[in-house]
Structure formats: C-alpha cells, structure tokens
Design a protein around this motif. Structure first.
Motif, PDB file in Angstrom:
ATOM      1  N   MET A   1       9.451 -25.478 -13.943  1.00 27.94           N
ATOM      2  CA  MET A   1      10.769 -24.862 -13.950  1.00 27.94           C
ATOM      3  C   MET A   1      10.729 -23.678 -14.908  1.00 27.94           C
ATOM      4  O   MET A   1      10.000 -23.687 -15.879  1.00 27.94           O
ATOM      5  CB  MET A   1      11.777 -25.916 -14.406  1.00 27.94           C
ATOM      6  N   ASP A  24      15.848 -24.339 -20.193  1.00 27.37           N
ATOM      7  CA  ASP A  24      16.358 -24.832 -18.928  1.00 27.37           C
ATOM      8  C   ASP A  24      17.567 -25.690 -19.207  1.00 27.37           C
ATOM      9  O   ASP A  24      17.716 -26.258 -20.265  1.00 27.37           O
ATOM     10  CB  ASP A  24      15.295 -25.654 -18.226  1.00 27.37           C
ATOM     11  N   GLN A 178      17.820 -29.381  -6.472  1.00 35.92           N
ATOM     12  CA  GLN A 178      17.141 -29.254  -7.766  1.00 35.92           C
ATOM     13  C   GLN A 178      16.921 -30.674  -8.250  1.00 35.92           C
ATOM     14  O   GLN A 178      17.851 -31.342  -8.675  1.00 35.92           O
ATOM     15  CB  GLN A 178      17.981 -28.446  -8.759  1.00 35.92           C
ATOM     16  N   ALA A 246      11.820 -30.731  -2.117  1.00 32.12           N
ATOM     17  CA  ALA A 246      12.950 -29.781  -2.067  1.00 32.12           C
ATOM     18  C   ALA A 246      13.396 -29.601  -0.631  1.00 32.12           C
ATOM     19  O   ALA A 246      12.587 -29.706   0.297  1.00 32.12           O
ATOM     20  CB  ALA A 246      12.540 -28.432  -2.640  1.00 32.12           C
ATOM     21  N   PHE A 318      22.223 -21.496  -8.954  1.00 36.19           N
ATOM     22  CA  PHE A 318      20.999 -22.185  -9.352  1.00 36.19           C
ATOM     23  C   PHE A 318      21.003 -22.334 -10.860  1.00 36.19           C
ATOM     24  O   PHE A 318      21.169 -21.364 -11.590  1.00 36.19           O
ATOM     25  CB  PHE A 318      19.769 -21.397  -8.886  1.00 36.19           C
ATOM     26  N   MET A 323      12.383 -23.080  -9.736  1.00 34.65           N
ATOM     27  CA  MET A 323      11.793 -24.419  -9.702  1.00 34.65           C
ATOM     28  C   MET A 323      10.612 -24.423  -8.751  1.00 34.65           C
ATOM     29  O   MET A 323      10.699 -23.964  -7.624  1.00 34.65           O
ATOM     30  CB  MET A 323      12.873 -25.426  -9.269  1.00 34.65           C
ATOM     31  N   ASN A 325       8.985 -26.390  -6.779  1.00 35.18           N
ATOM     32  CA  ASN A 325       8.764 -27.347  -5.691  1.00 35.18           C
ATOM     33  C   ASN A 325       7.568 -26.907  -4.837  1.00 35.18           C
ATOM     34  O   ASN A 325       7.479 -25.764  -4.423  1.00 35.18           O
ATOM     35  CB  ASN A 325      10.002 -27.433  -4.805  1.00 35.18           C
ATOM     36  N   THR A 330      12.181 -22.577  -5.359  1.00 34.60           N
ATOM     37  CA  THR A 330      13.581 -22.139  -5.354  1.00 34.60           C
ATOM     38  C   THR A 330      13.848 -21.277  -6.586  1.00 34.60           C
ATOM     39  O   THR A 330      13.333 -21.561  -7.678  1.00 34.60           O
ATOM     40  CB  THR A 330      14.508 -23.364  -5.358  1.00 34.60           C
TER      41      THR A 330
END
Ligand SMILES: [Zn+2]
Length: 929
Positions: A1, A24, A178, A246, A318, A323, A325, A330
């Motif tokens: 992330m 984050d 997420q 995701a 977001f 992220m 994934n 994303t």
C-alpha cells in the motif's frame, strides 16, 4: 500500500515533509477520533491454527443500480476449501459487517459426506464467526464449507464499497475494494490473515454496461435476467493472501501496453473514467513508464511475473494512495493519472513513485508476504527503497537518491525523535485488533532508511541485489519474518567476503527491535584521531524518557559509519559496536588548519551526526569555497540543529548566507527544512522584519536569475528550485515577487477560463498566496468561488486554492473560514476541512483567532478537528505562558489519551527550550547582518 502524501507545495518543500504521519489510513475527510486511552487488547484474537485454507470459490452480486445509494448492498455465496491440521469440531472464520444465512451453511468432507452443524456463534470483538460441528474433523482430511451471506455497501473505502463521480451531469457509481489490512472479511467469510495463502475462483454479477475486473483475466460471461451478467474469472495462477484479492465494477475506459524488456512479456491495462482516458491523463504511465519499471523489477529480482495480466485502475474515492492487489492495482486517481494543465511536476514525481511502489510489491509483498503485520516493514520499507531505485532508472534526471535523503530519511528522523514511536518490528500489533495501526512513518520511511543503510553502507548495491534475489527465491509464495531477510543478507555478506566482527543479523536487530536512533558525537582528540560516542537522539533530551516500548539494547546501536577526511581521497567504513562505550578512528594523515572529517557520507546512515566546533567550522569553510564535499549531508545535519538546541544558531545562519550563491536545489531544500519552524516561533516577534529581510536577501540573486518563466530545457531540480525560491521570496515580502504574483492573479481574474496559459501549476501556490495576502476581499471572494468550482477537478488544484484562501490577513475572513470548515458547510469540501483548520492554526494571522475559536467551540466540534487543530496550534507555542494555556485547555479532555497530551506538551517544551537558547543569538546575528 502507498501512503497518502499531503498535496501542498509548502508542505513538501518548505516544511520538507511530503506527508504527515500517520501514513496510510489518513482517510480523506479525516474521521480520526480524539485518541483515547488504549484498553488492553485481547491477545487471542488470532485464528486458531488447526485448519488451513487452500482455495475459495467466491460469487458476489453488488447492487448499485437503484436510485438511492443508501440502499446499495450485496449478496454473496462462497465455498472455502481447507484441510485439517489438528482435530477440532469448530471452524472459525473472520467476518465483519456480514450477515450469514445460518441455514445455508454446509460443511462437507472430501468424500462428499455432510458434517452436521450444531451451533453458530458470532464473536464480533474478534471478528470471529464460529461454526460448531456435530463431529470432530479428521487430521489430514480435506473439507469445504459453503455459505450464503449479504452485506451493506457504502462509500467507506474499506472492504467492498461504492465510489462515485460526476459524468455528463449525472452521478455515476462503481464498485471497488480495499482489503488490506483486515477487510476482506467485510466482503466474504474467510480466514483473513496474511500468512494464510490460497487460490481463488471469482464470479462477479453486474449489469452488462459495466466492466468487471479482478486479479485474473475474464474466463467467460454468462447472461442473466434484466441486463445482469455474470463474469466468471480464471482461477488465480498463484496462491495469495486474502488481503491481495480485489474487485472492481465500473463503466470505465482503458488504454493498454505490453512490456517486453524483462524476463517475460507482460500485458497491462490502465483504467479510468472515460473523460480522463480521452484527455490523455493515463498517457505518461501507459506509454513506457509503467512498462519500464515493471521490466526493471522483474529483471532485478530475476523472478518472472506469473499472473497473465496487470490491470491498474484509478478510483475516485480511495483511502490510501494505492494498493498492490496482485494483477489489479488500485489507485486514488492522482496517483495513476497526470494532467499537465492542472498538476505540478512534484505531483508527477509522486505519482510515478506510487506506481513504482505498487509494482515493487508484486514481488515484495505479493510473492513474499510478511507472516504477520508486525513485519509489514518487510514490504513497505522495501517498497520505499525500491521505488526510488526504480525511479533512478526510469527518470534519471529526477535525482531520486537525493530526494530519498531529503524526503524519506529526513521524515523518518523527524518522526522518530519524540521518543514515542514504535520500533520497526512492531511488537504491539500482536495485542491490537486493528492491524491498520502498523501503516506508519516507521514502517515505511524509517524501515526504508534502515534498508538503504544496509544496502549502501554495508553490502553495497550489487551484493544487496543478489541477496534480494536469494530472498525472493527462497521465500517465494510463502511468508517471511525479519530473520529470513537477515539470513539472506548474512549469507550474501559471507559469499561476497564482506567481513564483520559479528553477524549482520545481530547488528540489524539493534535497529529493528528498539525505537529511536542515535546521534554520533565526533570530537577531535589529536591531529589524526577522532573519538566517537553514541547516544539516543531526542528532540527534548532533558525530558525523562517514557519507555513506551521495551528495548533489549539500552538504546545503543551497532552502527556502520561511512566517513571521509579532507586529506584522504578514500571513503572508509567502520563499525561502532554497541558493546563499546566509544570508538576511535585514526586517519592515515594529520589534519591541518581548516581540514575536516565528514561522517555519514552520502547520508546513508539512519542517525544524526554532531561534531566539535572546530570541525563544524572547517566543514562550513569548505562549503563556502567549493562543493567537493557532500553538501546535503552537511546541510541536512545542520538543518536538524535548527530544530535542536545543541548547535549555536550562528552555524546554520552562516550556511544560509552561503546559499546566496548556490543554484542547486537540494542545499536550498535541505536548509529551508528548518525555516518554517523558526518562522512559526517568531512571526509575531517585534523584530520579525529582520528575519524576513535576511531571507529576502539570500534569495534575491536566485530569484533574479531563475525568474518566473520555465525553459523547455529545465529539468526537475531547476523547476523545483524555482518553485522553492518563488515561494520563499514572495512569502518574505520580496516586492517584485509579490507584484508579479498579483499581476498574474489579476490577469486570471479578468479571464477565469485562461488559468493554464496565465499561471503554470508549479507557481500557482506562490501566486494564490501572495495575491490573497496583499489583495482585497473581492480577490478572496473570487478565489473562494474558483475553489468551489474546482471540486470536481482532477488532482490537487482544489487544495492549492484552499491554501491560497488561508493566506488572507483579514480577521473576519479567517473567522468565516473557521466556521465554515468546523461546521461542515458545503462550500468547503469535506476532505479539505482539516486542511483549512490546521492551515489557519499554523498561519501568522490565523493562529490566535484559531486558538480562540477552538477554546470557544471545541465541545461542539468533531473530535478529529479538535485533535488536528490542537496539534497544529501547539507548533507555534513556545513560552511558559503558552504551556499553561495548553494545560488548562487539556484539563477539559478527561477521555483523551495521556500519551497524546504528553506529546503536545513535549512539542511545546521543545519549542520553549529552543526559543530560550536561540532567540537572543538569532536576533543579535540579524542586527549586525
Ligand atoms: Zn506499499
């Protein structure tokens, strides 16, 4: 992330802190509550380890097609395949905000026989859902458990959620996910821990005008009723933890690319709203950049990317920056897309850094996953280091390593000097229910700085690269703890003949198992000898250390020191081991008058350095004559001491004078890191004019040379320097700078649609702020209108306008903004409210108005606003009277955590000490300057 980074240029250049902790989880619209005393957490919230998941079949039907978003919800069906390691009669799975249809639960053995369910139990405090069986499961046997379930959909940016955006006058909805750290359990019942890897078969139901995406490519589409279709995806080709799964469902466009420069050919698509794709916002990332970085990592780790595709998608709502994934990365929109008309070069650099960060995770994070969140640094610290290495390859003019020093390392050192941060290996996470608390500056920036120190100072970049190949190879598709990484480093050191007096692992433990970091004091004991001592560096050294975390090493470290002297050409490395009270280094030759020793060459160490006065003066003498030494190492050290009482302020001021002739970006950047602090403490001082005049004076030559216009040949360091100089000059009353800013602003007011041709994004912050500071109420109203108009704009332009509004000197406008922001008025975007409140609290004109406002209204304000305003206000508190004010204010917060109150007092105490030590010398210096 990837962490959130504050948008403002002042926050990235002047304060030098691209991003404020926490990283984050700094959710747009800040919902952070006032910190409360932390109750003891249950220690047994980990899943029992008697059952092991191996595969999931998941079918989800998110419905976002009704007229009322409050009614959006989803239904689902899943089958978890698992085997039994230890006999048990209870299956424990994670759920959160899910309703399980108890009558639908079926547990089968591999032979197909049904095991009766006798009881179900929801234990929400653990997020556990227990399914108690009528018989014990058999060790080594395989089973499945199937369930029907349903859950709500909201815009909460956690689990599976909906996001929205305007398109052609309508609100369009989409589905995104997420799951990191603990939120896959919001979308389907699962064993939601990072080490529990499995394969997945996913089917998503959606209306036919939308596209559905997940980690794997589409296998087939099955038409349903009323425009619904079911998109069935291929089974994941690798095992992965639940947090890397995701989904997205959107009416989006894409562009695509194929990279061929690594070990394999890789197919990528870049998804965004139709308008953004049509306008070319994805061009930078899709036309070479992403492919180059993707290939670079594949080659670097010598490990093929094993998924059949990579989708990267920009999502309007977001919470994090992005992220990783696996196969479906994303992003928040400005971290994947770039609009040259509205975005600065810094925003482009940050976007490129985020893309590199997420691509790195495809190996460190996805192929090798941390066994538990306490070692999240194994992926986030790594991503910090490697995103900079990748940028150095892909954009060689962007001075990546220097920016790492100036941004990442500096931020780590600043954050970890309060004495209350967690160690890199975070032990407390074992007792918290909420693993999100590990996404901190420590896990990203301090861990990244530690890794860079080992790579650059101990192993060297080539050995380091080989060690990382070994690490990925050994740990692939499994889970790692810190010892696995250290073993790879140890083995590589041995293989490459790098000798140490103790195992590298042992030395590394002193860095990851205790909080804080050392300052090394260098004292010249003879013409060729220095004595070094080490001690924990704290911003307020007199304060009794509160040991939030145990240290097994008494705040001493095994420190690799890179150093060089003016009489030797070679850079040497020696270890200072913690068992010794001090360390002597002997030079090959004697130092004469004006000769110096420079430690922490390349600023590669995770520590600070202080010298005796003779050596400081020799280094400054060298700086003033030429740049043969590593400027940034010196200035970063000195800049530190602007915030710290040990060093006489004449030294940084002397360095500041030298800047007049400096035209490189980093020395300016490094020195001005400390300047907002001085400004904040003295901007209402009766002799503040002398401070402004000093800064105007040192910037005026650079201002005259760089001007306002950008040359096509200008590269990143020049463009950054121009922005920095314009900001600093205008802010300190440079008359030509301010006049130009006002002219540009007036031109824009006369023709609001021509912003781009009148004011380039890189200078807008200077223009907005200067024009509003000197301008009329009508100017302010114009910008306020433009701010509201920009709500739907891409990127950080709305925040730039918000920052400009805060620059007003008119008390009634400041009070108006405070009221609008604190009361949630719609004329201020919800995501900008904290920005207004903290910006005003820190500003020269707004500070005392904000303090009054807070005192008067805190009982009715949102707790998160009270928190962030208080934290901003105390930055400017620097007298014992201020401390008394703060104490009586804090008395009304019974509930607030003592460590929060304590950290506020620490900030003020540090300011008081600094002010007492420096106020008089500072203004004496300026008097005779
Ligand atoms: Zn990351």
């Amino acid at each position: 992330m990837q962490s959130i980074i504050r948008m403002s240029l002042t926050s990235y250049i002047v304060s030098g802190l691209p991003g404020t902790p926490p990283c984050d989880g700094e959710v747009t619209g800040s919902s952070t509550p006032l910190p409360t005393a932390q109750p003891d957490r249950p220690e047994d919230y980990l899943l029992p380890d008697d059952l092991v998941p191996v595969h999931y079949d998941i079918e989800l039907r998110p419905d976002i097609y009704g007229s009322d978003a409050d009614d959006f919800a989803f239904t689902g069906y899943s089958v978890m395949h698992f085997w039994c390691r230890t006999a048990t009669d209870t299956v424990v799975m994670h759920i959160n905000y899910l309703s399980i249809d108890n009558s639908s639960i079926v547990v089968r053995s591999s032979s197909g026989s049904i095991i009766p369910v006798t009881q179900t139990r929801h234990r929400p405090e653990f997020y556990f859902y227990d399914i108690v069986l009528g018989e014990s499961l058999i060790v080594g046997e395989n089973y499945t458990i199937s369930t029907n379930f349903s859950g709500p959909l909201s815009q909460n940016m956690a689990g599976m959620y909906w996001s929205s955006y305007p398109e052609e006058g309508q609100t369009k909805y989409m589905i995104a996910t997420q799951f990191e750290a603990p939120d896959a359990r919001r979308a389907f019942p699962c064993m939601d821990e990072p080490a529990l890897k499995a394969t997945f078969n996913v089917t998503l139901h959606h209306q036919s005008h939308m596209t559905a995406l997940t980690n794997m490519p589409e296998h087939e589409q099955i038409p349903g009723e009323n425009n619904w279709v079911a998109t069935v995806f291929e089974k994941t080709s690798v095992v992965m933890p639940t947090y890397l799964l995701a989904f997205a469902v959107a009416d989006y466009s894409f562009v695509n690319s194929t990279s061929t420069g690594g070990l394999t050919e890789k197919f990528s698509r870049y998804w965004a709203r139709h308008e953004y794709i049509d306008e070319g916002y994805a061009d930078y990332v899709s036309q070479g950049y992403s492919d180059n970085v993707f290939d670079y990592f594949e080659t670097y780790f010598n490990h093929s990317y094993l998924l059949p595709k990579q989708d990267q998608i920009a999502i309007p709502d977001f919470a994090a920056g992005a992220m990783e994934n696996w196969g479906l990365i994303t992003y928040r929109e400005e971290r994947l897309l770039w609009n040259p008309q509205m975005s600065t070069l810094y925003e482009k650099q940050r976007m490129a850094g985020t893309v590199a960060h997420e691509l790195l995770h495809q190996w460190l994070g996805n192929v090798v996953t941390c066994a538990w969140w306490s070692d999240i640094w194994l992926q986030e610290g790594m991503a910090r280091v490697h995103q900079h290495l990748a940028l150095a390859e892909a954009e060689p003019t962007w001075i990546s390593d220097e920016l790492f020093q100036a941004q990442v390392l500096y931020r780590a050192l600043s954050y970890d000097q309060m004495g209350s941060a967690h160690p890199i290996h975070n032990p407390t996470i074992h007792t918290y229910r909420d693993p999100d608390s590990v996404f901190t500056v420590i896990s990203y920036d301090k861990a990244g700085s530690f890794i860079r120190m080992i790579a650059e100072t101990v192993l060297g970049l080539d050995s380091y690269e080989r060690s990382m190949q070994v690490y990925v190879d050994r740990m692939q598709y499994g889970s790692a703890v810190y010892g696995d990484l250290f073993k790879a480093w140890d083995d590589q050191a041995l293989a490459d003949g790098i000798t140490l007096n103790k195992n590298l692992s042992q030395a590394c433990l002193t860095w990851i198992m205790q909080s804080g970091y050392p300052v090394l004091n260098f004292a010249r004991t003879s013409a060729s000898q220095f004595l070094i001592t080490q001690e924990l560096f704290l911003i307020e050294p007199e304060r009794d250390l509160v040991e939030w975390y145990d240290t097994p090493y008494d705040y001493t470290w095994d420190i690799p020191i890179k150093y060089k002297s003016s009489v030797e050409t070679e850079v040497k490395t020696e270890w200072f081991y913690r068992e010794n009270n001090d360390k002597t280094i002997n030079l090959d030759q004697d130092l004469g008058d004006g000769d110096w020793l420079l430690a922490n060459v390349g600023h590669s160490g995770l520590f600070r350095v202080n010298y005796d006065l003779e050596n400081w003066n020799a280094l400054i003498g060298q700086l003033k004559t030429d740049h043969l030494v590593n400027i940034i190492t010196i200035i970063m050290s000195i800049s530190t001491y602007l915030l710290y009482w040990r060093l006489s302020i004449e030294i940084p001021l002397g360095i500041a004078e030298y800047l007049r002739d400096e035209r490189e970006f980093l020395p300016w950047y490094a020195l001005l890191q400390g300047w907002p602090h001085i400004n904040r403490l003295f901007d209402s001082h009766s002799n503040y004019a002398a401070l402004r005049s000093f800064i105007r004076n040192i910037t005026s030559d650079a201002y005259a040379e760089l001007g306002w216009d950008e040359d096509v040949a200008d590269e990143l360091p020049t463009i950054y320097l121009r922005t920095l100089i314009l900001n600093t000059a205008c802010e300190n009353g440079h008359s030509d700078c301010q006049a130009m800013a006002q002219t540009l602003f007036r031109d824009w007011r006369a023709d609001p649609s021509a912003l781009h041709s009148i004011i380039r994004p890189d200078v807008r912050e200077s223009v907005y702020c200067s024009a509003i500071e000197a301008g009329s109420a009508e100017d302010w109203e114009f910008l306020f209108e433009q701010y509201q108009e920009s709500f739907s704009y891409f990127g950080a332009e709305p925040q730039r306008r918000a920052d400009g509004l805060i620059c007003t000197t008119q008390a009634w406008l400041i009070n108006r903004m405070l009221g609008l922001a604190a009361n949630g008025d719609e004329s201020i975007r919800s995501s900008d409210r904290t920005r207004f409140l903290t910006g005003i609290s820190l500003s020269s004109y707004g500070h005392s108005l904000a303090w009054h406002y807070l005192n008067e209204h805190h009982t009715t304000m949102a707790a998160s606003h009270v928190r962030s305003m208080t934290e901003a206000l105390v930055e400017k508190f620097s007298t014992t009277y201020d401390l008394e004010k703060l104490d009586s204010f804090l008395e009304s917060f019974d509930e607030a955590a003592e460590d929060w109150k304590d950290s506020l007092r620490t900030t003020v105490n540090a300011n008081i000490v600094w002010r007492m030590g420096n106020e008089e010398p500072l203004f004496n210096y300026l008097d005779v300057y």
